[in-house]
Design a protein around this motif. Structure first.
Motif, PDB file in Angstrom:
ATOM      1  N   ALA A  66      34.983  -3.561  25.192  1.00  0.00           N
ATOM      2  CA  ALA A  66      35.032  -2.128  24.880  1.00  0.00           C
ATOM      3  C   ALA A  66      35.619  -1.859  23.512  1.00  0.00           C
ATOM      4  O   ALA A  66      36.534  -2.555  23.064  1.00  0.00           O
ATOM      5  N   HIS A  67      35.071  -0.853  22.856  1.00  0.00           N
ATOM      6  CA  HIS A  67      35.608  -0.354  21.599  1.00  0.00           C
ATOM      7  C   HIS A  67      36.586   0.785  21.888  1.00  0.00           C
ATOM      8  O   HIS A  67      36.629   1.312  23.003  1.00  0.00           O
ATOM      9  N   ARG A  68      37.359   1.173  20.881  1.00  0.00           N
ATOM     10  CA  ARG A  68      38.303   2.272  21.086  1.00  0.00           C
ATOM     11  C   ARG A  68      37.598   3.609  21.214  1.00  0.00           C
ATOM     12  O   ARG A  68      38.065   4.517  21.894  1.00  0.00           O
ATOM     13  N   GLN A  69      36.469   3.762  20.512  1.00  0.00           N
ATOM     14  CA  GLN A  69      35.698   5.001  20.574  1.00  0.00           C
ATOM     15  C   GLN A  69      34.219   4.639  20.709  1.00  0.00           C
ATOM     16  O   GLN A  69      33.840   3.468  20.712  1.00  0.00           O
ATOM     17  N   GLY A  70      33.391   5.676  20.801  1.00  0.00           N
ATOM     18  CA  GLY A  70      31.969   5.444  20.916  1.00  0.00           C
ATOM     19  C   GLY A  70      31.410   4.699  19.714  1.00  0.00           C
ATOM     20  O   GLY A  70      31.991   4.700  18.631  1.00  0.00           O
ATOM     21  N   VAL A  71      30.254   4.064  19.914  1.00  0.00           N
ATOM     22  CA  VAL A  71      29.646   3.216  18.883  1.00  0.00           C
ATOM     23  C   VAL A  71      28.416   3.917  18.320  1.00  0.00           C
ATOM     24  O   VAL A  71      27.535   4.356  19.071  1.00  0.00           O
ATOM     25  N   LYS A  72      28.362   4.014  16.989  1.00  0.00           N
ATOM     26  CA  LYS A  72      27.295   4.752  16.339  1.00  0.00           C
ATOM     27  C   LYS A  72      26.141   3.861  15.888  1.00  0.00           C
ATOM     28  O   LYS A  72      25.002   4.286  15.861  1.00  0.00           O
ATOM     29  N   HIS A  73      26.449   2.607  15.498  1.00  0.00           N
ATOM     30  CA  HIS A  73      25.412   1.727  14.947  1.00  0.00           C
ATOM     31  C   HIS A  73      25.576   0.315  15.494  1.00  0.00           C
ATOM     32  O   HIS A  73      26.685  -0.133  15.777  1.00  0.00           O
ATOM     33  N   VAL A  74      24.449  -0.385  15.602  1.00  0.00           N
ATOM     34  CA  VAL A  74      24.428  -1.811  15.917  1.00  0.00           C
ATOM     35  C   VAL A  74      23.450  -2.495  14.966  1.00  0.00           C
ATOM     36  O   VAL A  74      22.449  -1.895  14.556  1.00  0.00           O
ATOM     37  N   SER A  75      23.738  -3.755  14.611  1.00  0.00           N
ATOM     38  CA  SER A  75      22.881  -4.459  13.661  1.00  0.00           C
ATOM     39  C   SER A  75      22.982  -5.950  13.888  1.00  0.00           C
ATOM     40  O   SER A  75      24.079  -6.520  13.893  1.00  0.00           O
ATOM     41  N   PHE A  76      21.832  -6.620  14.079  1.00  0.00           N
ATOM     42  CA  PHE A  76      21.790  -8.062  14.255  1.00  0.00           C
ATOM     43  C   PHE A  76      21.790  -8.767  12.905  1.00  0.00           C
ATOM     44  O   PHE A  76      21.153  -8.315  11.940  1.00  0.00           O
ATOM     45  N   HIS A  77      22.483  -9.887  12.861  1.00  0.00           N
ATOM     46  CA  HIS A  77      22.401 -10.794  11.720  1.00  0.00           C
ATOM     47  C   HIS A  77      20.988 -11.378  11.662  1.00  0.00           C
ATOM     48  O   HIS A  77      20.333 -11.529  12.697  1.00  0.00           O
ATOM     49  N   PRO A  78      20.468 -11.709  10.469  1.00  0.00           N
ATOM     50  CA  PRO A  78      19.094 -12.225  10.382  1.00  0.00           C
ATOM     51  C   PRO A  78      18.824 -13.466  11.218  1.00  0.00           C
ATOM     52  O   PRO A  78      17.676 -13.724  11.581  1.00  0.00           O
ATOM     53  N   ASN A  79      19.870 -14.276  11.528  1.00  0.00           N
ATOM     54  CA  ASN A  79      19.601 -15.445  12.359  1.00  0.00           C
ATOM     55  C   ASN A  79      19.843 -15.181  13.843  1.00  0.00           C
ATOM     56  O   ASN A  79      19.667 -16.061  14.671  1.00  0.00           O
ATOM     57  N   GLY A  80      20.272 -13.953  14.183  1.00  0.00           N
ATOM     58  CA  GLY A  80      20.428 -13.563  15.580  1.00  0.00           C
ATOM     59  C   GLY A  80      21.695 -14.017  16.246  1.00  0.00           C
ATOM     60  O   GLY A  80      21.913 -13.699  17.411  1.00  0.00           O
ATOM     61  N   ALA A  81      22.554 -14.760  15.542  1.00  0.00           N
ATOM     62  CA  ALA A  81      23.757 -15.287  16.180  1.00  0.00           C
ATOM     63  C   ALA A  81      24.927 -14.329  16.128  1.00  0.00           C
ATOM     64  O   ALA A  81      25.918 -14.532  16.824  1.00  0.00           O
ATOM     65  N   LEU A  82      24.837 -13.290  15.310  1.00  0.00           N
ATOM     66  CA  LEU A  82      25.924 -12.322  15.183  1.00  0.00           C
ATOM     67  C   LEU A  82      25.392 -10.916  15.400  1.00  0.00           C
ATOM     68  O   LEU A  82      24.228 -10.631  15.103  1.00  0.00           O
ATOM     69  N   LEU A  83      26.265 -10.054  15.896  1.00  0.00           N
ATOM     70  CA  LEU A  83      25.939  -8.640  16.040  1.00  0.00           C
ATOM     71  C   LEU A  83      27.093  -7.830  15.462  1.00  0.00           C
ATOM     72  O   LEU A  83      28.257  -8.074  15.791  1.00  0.00           O
ATOM     73  N   ALA A  84      26.766  -6.876  14.597  1.00  0.00           N
ATOM     74  CA  ALA A  84      27.777  -5.981  14.030  1.00  0.00           C
ATOM     75  C   ALA A  84      27.692  -4.625  14.707  1.00  0.00           C
ATOM     76  O   ALA A  84      26.595  -4.100  14.931  1.00  0.00           O
ATOM     77  N   THR A  85      28.836  -4.051  15.036  1.00  0.00           N
ATOM     78  CA  THR A  85      28.895  -2.713  15.615  1.00  0.00           C
ATOM     79  C   THR A  85      29.784  -1.834  14.742  1.00  0.00           C
ATOM     80  O   THR A  85      30.760  -2.301  14.161  1.00  0.00           O
ATOM     81  N   SER A  86      29.448  -0.563  14.649  1.00  0.00           N
ATOM     82  CA  SER A  86      30.242   0.408  13.884  1.00  0.00           C
ATOM     83  C   SER A  86      30.607   1.554  14.810  1.00  0.00           C
ATOM     84  O   SER A  86      29.728   2.276  15.284  1.00  0.00           O
ATOM     85  N   SER A  87      31.906   1.710  15.067  1.00  0.00           N
ATOM     86  CA  SER A  87      32.342   2.744  15.996  1.00  0.00           C
ATOM     87  C   SER A  87      32.799   3.985  15.248  1.00  0.00           C
ATOM     88  O   SER A  87      32.975   3.973  14.021  1.00  0.00           O
ATOM     89  N   ALA A  88      33.012   5.065  15.983  1.00  0.00           N
ATOM     90  CA  ALA A  88      33.315   6.352  15.368  1.00  0.00           C
ATOM     91  C   ALA A  88      34.635   6.349  14.621  1.00  0.00           C
ATOM     92  O   ALA A  88      34.843   7.163  13.718  1.00  0.00           O
ATOM     93  N   ASP A  89      35.558   5.430  14.973  1.00  0.00           N
ATOM     94  CA  ASP A  89      36.848   5.388  14.281  1.00  0.00           C
ATOM     95  C   ASP A  89      36.784   4.648  12.957  1.00  0.00           C
ATOM     96  O   ASP A  89      37.808   4.442  12.303  1.00  0.00           O
ATOM     97  N   GLY A  90      35.592   4.219  12.544  1.00  0.00           N
ATOM     98  CA  GLY A  90      35.424   3.530  11.275  1.00  0.00           C
ATOM     99  C   GLY A  90      35.557   2.025  11.363  1.00  0.00           C
ATOM    100  O   GLY A  90      35.376   1.333  10.355  1.00  0.00           O
ATOM    101  N   ALA A  91      35.877   1.490  12.539  1.00  0.00           N
ATOM    102  CA  ALA A  91      36.048   0.043  12.684  1.00  0.00           C
ATOM    103  C   ALA A  91      34.694  -0.654  12.784  1.00  0.00           C
ATOM    104  O   ALA A  91      33.784  -0.173  13.463  1.00  0.00           O
ATOM    105  N   ILE A  92      34.591  -1.782  12.091  1.00  0.00           N
ATOM    106  CA  ILE A  92      33.415  -2.646  12.174  1.00  0.00           C
ATOM    107  C   ILE A  92      33.818  -3.893  12.940  1.00  0.00           C
ATOM    108  O   ILE A  92      34.819  -4.538  12.607  1.00  0.00           O
ATOM    109  N   ARG A  93      33.049  -4.233  13.964  1.00  0.00           N
ATOM    110  CA  ARG A  93      33.325  -5.434  14.754  1.00  0.00           C
ATOM    111  C   ARG A  93      32.146  -6.387  14.649  1.00  0.00           C
ATOM    112  O   ARG A  93      30.999  -5.961  14.748  1.00  0.00           O
ATOM    113  N   ILE A  94      32.469  -7.655  14.451  1.00  0.00           N
ATOM    114  CA  ILE A  94      31.455  -8.699  14.375  1.00  0.00           C
ATOM    115  C   ILE A  94      31.600  -9.583  15.609  1.00  0.00           C
ATOM    116  O   ILE A  94      32.669 -10.160  15.851  1.00  0.00           O
ATOM    117  N   PHE A  95      30.535  -9.678  16.395  1.00  0.00           N
ATOM    118  CA  PHE A  95      30.538 -10.480  17.614  1.00  0.00           C
ATOM    119  C   PHE A  95      29.623 -11.690  17.438  1.00  0.00           C
ATOM    120  O   PHE A  95      28.530 -11.580  16.877  1.00  0.00           O
TER     121      PHE A  95
END
Length: 838
Positions: free
Chosen positions: A136-165
């Motif tokens: 879970a993120h602290r707030q709602g998530v506005k954007h998601v984006s896959f890395h070109p090789n598919g092994a990573l996913l970036a999320t951008s939440s409303a609080d401005g935090a970017i998370r790399i999974f």
């Protein structure tokens, strides 16, 4: 710049939010909008688009793979459609809150779904019962984006935090959290905070708080390049060209800009209002975009013929500062990402994930406090001088075979040398040493001033974190300024006058030289300068403090003592000067003056920095309270500084006690804004920020009640336990922190009102704010009282009652006491209530 192309729009939707996406092969263009329609256009055809009615509310996102497309809606659903038949194949997700964004993995096997819920779901397109849920993120998530090789996913939440999974397995792992970089946004806002991976996968682009696009290295997670000063407002969308050579940005200022990614220069611009979404054609030289009026445009020949087209099987390297592929015009696409059938989690290929940045300054730094000059060849033993510069034993600094008394009697100048070593050298808050011909002259919460060494001059750049406030500017510096101070409206520069040269100060307003002024001082150096909204302060080697108004007229000059100035700071009409104590102890003292009314608030009071530590920064908070930061990583604020003999230093944060468990990590202070410590986190043992500037962070203030909370008894808060549990420790810290902030606010409010009549003389809004803060403190005390009563801590419960501000809180405390049948406590509370009534 090319002449504006005249393009006839297609009215795809009614006014409102619109999004678009090309099919992977580029034959189709899909748009979605507020009229709940999915429109599928055939590229290079004038035929009417195919329309699909499916969702019950506005459609907020669309994504494509080779065989499918997917949409998400405000109605909380995400659906999968066949690209060939346009028929819905499955409902991927149904939830109660809106879904804002949707993205396919590069192989099309997974769909990432994000929205107002704090979790992101990955749904398998072949088996929708296979769902991976990210933490879970602290707030709602506005954007998601896959890395070109598919092994990573970036999320951008409303609080401005970017998370790399990392999603190379079905147990996702959080790789990195980047905070304080992107702006906090409303989920329904047009401003984009997304992550856009460069096609080569070694970096991603995102929008920072100053409305610029910056690139972040995949290898180091540090800022690499900046596409700056292009837009005058927030950026609504941006996209890399298929070959990574160009970047398109669409701003709320009504402009679409095309950037060269290697030089970060604008090569073309277009004027189109209300653009919400931009996308390059995957294999044609064109760019499509949609507006909030429901229009869809396609700009042909977007890149001039003399430049490389934005498509093909080769891609240009991501814009990195130290690029091992620099000088290579392009690399094969397959060498970087593998073919587009790469599976979920396919390993990264040929190119390295990140640049090998050399973050070392290359400066040999000696701690001179630990050395005594052996200028008479007598054989001094340097390691017997204490690190804190104090003389703590008779043998300190002795000659071999001699006592300290003998040496002192015969070498008075040696003792003077020791005393000088124990003095703090002057420094300019916010400045750094030279590194690779560059250094920061000033660095604070407003922005930063940095200089580049040239053959016969320097080049100075003044930059701002809020680009909407001021535009970055440059000038040629023939006077070789080595000090600077920066505010929102102006900058003050100084040459300290070393090597027998006259010293000089120079003042200039941002954006204009019309009201600039300069002064030259003969026979004395400049040790420190400070600039506020009303005054310019210049401290000299002769101990003088000169204060000028912003028009260059002198308004004060004084010298409180001959002790040397270490640094200074100013805020409005207040000037704070820190000096060496002058008694050989190595201590520091400070004075605070109101130069407008020629009033002294504090004089020669002690700066509470330990002897084995160093003062590293001095500044006023955003609310106008003096703050210091020392080499031990402790941030302190001066409370009650407007009242003579009442000032005291209160620790707000001990960065080494935050539990980050990184001994090579340090913090560079920028300021305190809205009760947050604004700083730059330095990695790898760095002592100073390097150029380009790392990402700034905001840390919560946390008063260090206990030096090491891990050693405090943290037994569970169970019935009958007399020990403080972890919840109690947190509540106690919150109580103390809120009380400190309340007192700082009261001092400021009383000062602004003139202080007459105490709190009765405050404005209504100030009284309301104080009441609101007191109520918040009472809630914390009631929580502590509840724990104390439940665990049978009678003595603690009695003490907590006296800490309550409000009558209604006392009444609530009475109910808590009665609930736990603590009649004596209830009687005490009743007596306290009666006392306050009369």
């Amino acid at each position: 710049m090319a002449t504006q192309q005249i393009v006839v729009p297609k009215y795809a939707h009614t006014p409102g939010l619109t999004r678009l996406a090309y099919s992977v092969d580029g034959t189709a263009l899909l748009t979605v909008g507020s009229n709940r329609l999915i429109r599928k256009f055939t590229v290079d055809s004038e035929d009417e688009p195919y329309s699909i009615e499916h969702h019950e509310n506005d459609i907020l996102g669309v994504a494509t793979s080779r065989t499918h497309f997917a949409t998400c809606s405000e109605d909380g659903t995400a659906s999968l459609f066949s690209m060939r038949t346009n028929e819905m194949e499955s409902m991927l997700v149904r939830q109660s809150l809106p879904i804002r964004d949707i993205a396919f993995s590069p192989d099309g096997q997974w769909v990432a779904i994000a929205g107002d819920e704090t979790t992101v779901k990955l749904v398998n397109t072949n088996d929708i019962t296979r769902i991976i849920t990210l933490p879970a993120h602290r707030q709602g998530v506005k954007h998601v984006s896959f890395h070109p090789n598919g092994a990573l996913l970036a999320t951008s939440s409303a609080d401005g935090a970017i998370r790399i999974f990392s999603i190379s397995s079905e147990e996702p792992e959080l790789v990195k959290i980047i905070e304080g970089l992107s702006p906090s946004v409303e989920l329904s806002d047009d401003t984009s905070s997304k992550v856009a991976w460069h096609p080569d996968g070694r970096a991603f682009a995102t929008q920072n708080k100053t409305r610029d696009i910056i690139t972040i290295s995949r290898g180091t997670w540090s800022i690499e390049r900046s596409f700056a000063s292009g837009h005058m407002g927030p950026i609504n969308d941006f996209a890399w060209s298929p070959n990574g050579a160009y970047l398109a940005t669409a701003g709320s200022d009504g402009k679409i800009l095309i950037w060269d990614t290697q030089t970060q220069n604008i090569i073309d611009k277009y004027s189109y209002k209300n653009v919400l979404c931009v996308q390059w054609h995957p294999n044609q030289n064109s760019l499509s975009f949609t507006t909030n009026q429901g229009q869809m445009y396609t700009l042909p020949n977007i890149i001039p013929a003399k430049l490389d087209p934005p498509f093909g099987k080769s891609i240009y390297p991501a814009p990195l500062i130290k690029d091992p592929d620099s000088g290579v015009s392009a690399v094969r696409l397959g060498e970087i990402t593998g073919d587009d059938t790469a599976g979920f989690g396919k390993p990264y290929a040929r190119l390295p994930l990140g640049s090998d940045h050399d973050h070392e300054y290359g400066i040999s730094e000696l701690d001179e406090r630990n050395w005594i000059d052996d200028d008479d060849g007598a054989g001094y033993i340097p390691d017997l001088v204490a690190d804190n510069g104090s003389i703590d034993s008779p043998g300190v600094g002795r000659k071999r075979g001699h006592s300290f008394v003998d040496d002192f009697a015969s070498n008075k100048r040696r003792f003077v040398s020791i005393i000088k070593k124990m003095q703090h050298e002057p420094f300019q808050p916010g400045s750094t040493p030279w590194k690779n011909g560059r250094r920061y002259l000033a660095l604070n919460s407003v922005g930063y001033i940095w200089t580049v060494e040239q053959d016969m001059h320097n080049t100075v750049t003044v930059s701002f974190f809020d680009r909407g406030l001021n535009r970055e500017y440059h000038f040629t510096d023939h006077f070789l300024y080595d000090k600077a101070s920066l505010t929102e409206h102006a900058a003050l520069f100084a040459n300290s006058g070393s090597d027998g040269q006259n010293s000089r100060v120079f003042f200039r307003e941002h954006g204009s030289l019309q009201d600039s002024w300069d002064l030259t001082f003969h026979g004395e150096g400049i040790t420190s300068i400070a600039l506020s909204a009303t005054t310019a302060v210049v401290c000299s080697s002769k101990g003088y403090v000169r204060v000028f108004n912003l028009q260059g007229s002198p308004i004060r000059i004084y010298r409180q003592s001959m002790n040397s100035v270490v640094c200074c700071a100013s805020w409005q009409d207040f000037v704070m000067i820190v000096r060496n104590q002058g008694d050989g102890s190595g201590g520091l003292v400070y004075s605070i003056e109101n130069v407008k009314y020629d009033e002294t608030f504090q004089k020669n009071d002690v700066v509470d920095v330990p002897f084995d530590s160093q003062l590293t920064s001095l500044f006023f908070s955003d609310d106008g309270d003096p703050c210091i930061y020392d080499s031990d990583g402790v941030l302190l604020v001066l409370m009650h500084w407007r009242s003579p003999l009442q000032a005291k230093w209160v620790p707000l944060l001990d960065t080494k006690a935050m539990g980050r468990n990184n001994p090579d990590e340090s913090f560079w202070p920028l300021g305190i804004i809205q009760s947050k410590f604004n700083c730059i986190i330095l990695k790898g043992g760095e002592k100073y920020p390097y150029i380009p500037l790392p990402i700034s962070s905001e840390l919560d203030i946390k008063i260090p009640i206990y030096s090491d909370t891990s050693k405090v008894n943290k037994t569970d808060d169970k019935e009958g336990s007399n020990n403080s549990g972890p919840d109690t420790l947190e509540l106690e810290e919150q109580y103390l922190r809120d009380n400190v902030l309340l007192q700082l606010y009261k001092d400021s409010a009383l000062s602004a009102s003139g202080g007459g009549g105490g709190e009765d003389g405050l404005e209504d809004d100030q009284k309301d704010e104080i009441s609101r803060r007191e109520l918040g403190i009472d809630k914390t005390v009631l929580q502590l009282l509840h724990i104390a009563c439940r665990t049978g801590q009678h003595g603690k419960a009695y003490g907590l009652v006296s800490m309550i501000y409000k009558q209604q809180a006392l009444e609530a405390a009475n109910k808590i006491a009665q609930r736990y049948q603590m009649t004596a406590l209830a009687e005490k509370i009743n007596r306290e209530l009666e006392k306050r009534l009369f």
